[in-house]
Design an enzyme around this catalytic site. Structure first.
Site, short mmCIF file in Angstrom:
data_model
loop_
_atom_site.label_atom_id
_atom_site.label_comp_id
_atom_site.label_asym_id
_atom_site.label_seq_id
_atom_site.Cartn_x
_atom_site.Cartn_y
_atom_site.Cartn_z
NE ARG A 249 -23.41 -38.79 -7.82
CZ ARG A 249 -22.22 -38.76 -7.80
NH1 ARG A 249 -21.99 -39.93 -8.17
NH2 ARG A 249 -21.08 -38.03 -7.33
CD GLU A 278 -25.26 -45.04 -3.11
OE1 GLU A 278 -23.98 -44.48 -2.82
OE2 GLU A 278 -25.22 -44.85 -4.44
CG HIS A 297 -20.90 -45.17 -5.44
ND1 HIS A 297 -22.74 -44.39 -4.87
CD2 HIS A 297 -20.35 -45.09 -6.28
CE1 HIS A 297 -22.04 -43.54 -6.16
NE2 HIS A 297 -20.97 -43.23 -6.51
#
Length: 336
Positions: A249, A278, A297
């Site tokens: 993360r 994000e 991601h």
């Protein structure tokens, strides 16, 4: 356990996958929010809204999905167990799910990502060791510029966190001839894959473990105690030739300090799949740094993702109906 258990599916799964969940037990009733069509683009599948959605929420005993909003929880009085399709539970915990439903059982899909993300970790290491970051910048310029490449073999990789992903990645790194160490909260619990690690460090020796590494891989869960665990002190402990890989993360790394360290050459590079915000804002300085590999991601992306989630959920659903302990059950106090 009641004779009928209503399972709400909030991800767009196929009819076959929904049928496989229903087949776990005659008492399972599947309530899909998305209705499959012949379209290959699942975003085009019809989705329950308004009163139809509220009716489904009100019937759910069990839910399978990526996220659940506070607004939904207020309409789910029967919900007893939430199975996340993600490996981490930090977002729903931070949203206060246990405050609203203290007795809720929460499970994750930890373990289904170990193949793609472990390969992503190794690919990131090779990207820097073989100098691909130089080649990809020369290619659009039609620039033939030879460079001296390094080898991963004999280099040390430090895993911060040693769950299923890190265990498989360490096995792959070991096969490349790398030396593996790991930082882990619990040093007593032994599991398959531990033989790939030469030495385990407690969290109190994080800086020492980092200092000797050529590659530092952040693979720990996001909890209040792990937030910004890689900050100025840890980056200062790293070799100038070292590379940071973050597949966990974004919040585990102090992004501002990292950007400065990369810009000033205090570490050699970073492969980043996750970020504090994000999508990563277009104005972020990270985009333009030549020693940074950015992926959106998607380290866990793979063609078998849905299949693996359904397989895990089917096993957990069978355990739930039998009163057995669920796999990947989140411990409230621990945060994962």
């Amino acid at each position: 356990m009641p004779e009928t258990v209503s399972v709400l599916i909030t991800n767009p799964y196929t009819r076959g996958q929904a049928d496989a969940i229903a087949a776990v037990d005659p008492g399972v009733r599947v309530l899909p929010i998305y209705t499959p069509t012949d379209s290959l683009n699942r975003e085009e599948w019809p989705r329950a809204e308004g009163a139809e959605l509220d009716a489904l929420l009100g019937q759910a005993d069990v839910m399978l999905g990526f996220v659940v909003s506070a607004e939904w929880l207020e309409k789910m009085p029967r919900l007893k167990w939430l199975q996340l399709s993600s490996a981490g539970a930090d977002r729903v915990i931070k949203a206060g799910i246990f405050d609203k439903m203290p007795d809720l059982m929460l499970t994750t899909s930890s373990g289904i990502h170990e193949i793609p993300i472990s390969e992503h970790i190794v690919a990131s290491i090779l990207y820097f060791s073989r100098g691909f970051y130089k080649a990809v910048r020369s290619q659009p310029l039609h620039k033939w510029e030879r460079f001296t490449a390094d080898e991963a073999c004999e280099h040390r990789v430090c895993f911060i966190g040693y769950g299923p992903i890190a265990r498989r990645a360490a096995t792959l790194c070991k096969a490349l001839g790398m030396r593996c160490v790991a930082v882990r909260a619990s040093l007593l619990e032994q599991q398959p894959g531990f033989e790939a690690v030469d030495r385990f460090y407690p969290l109190s020796d994080l800086n020492e473990a980092i200092a000797g590494a050529d590659y530092v891989v952040v693979a720990a869960p996001h909890t209040p105690t792990s937030e910004k665990m890689i900050g100025a002190e840890q980056l200062a402990a790293m070799k100038r030739s070292a590379v940071l890989v973050n597949i966990s993360r974004g919040a585990l790394v102090d992004e501002t300090v990292l950007t400065e360290a990369l810009h000033e050459g205090r570490i050699a590079g970073a492969a980043l799949d996750v970020f504090v915000q994000e999508p990563l804002p277009a104005e972020s300085a990270l985009w333009d740094l030549p020693n940074v590999l950015i992926t959106p991601h998607n380290a866990g992306s793979n063609p078998s993702y849905d299949k693996r989630v359904v397989e895990l959920f089917r096993e957990n659903l069978s355990r739930y109906l039998s009163g057995e302990t669920l796999r990947n059950l989140v411990i409230k106090e621990r945060g994962y």
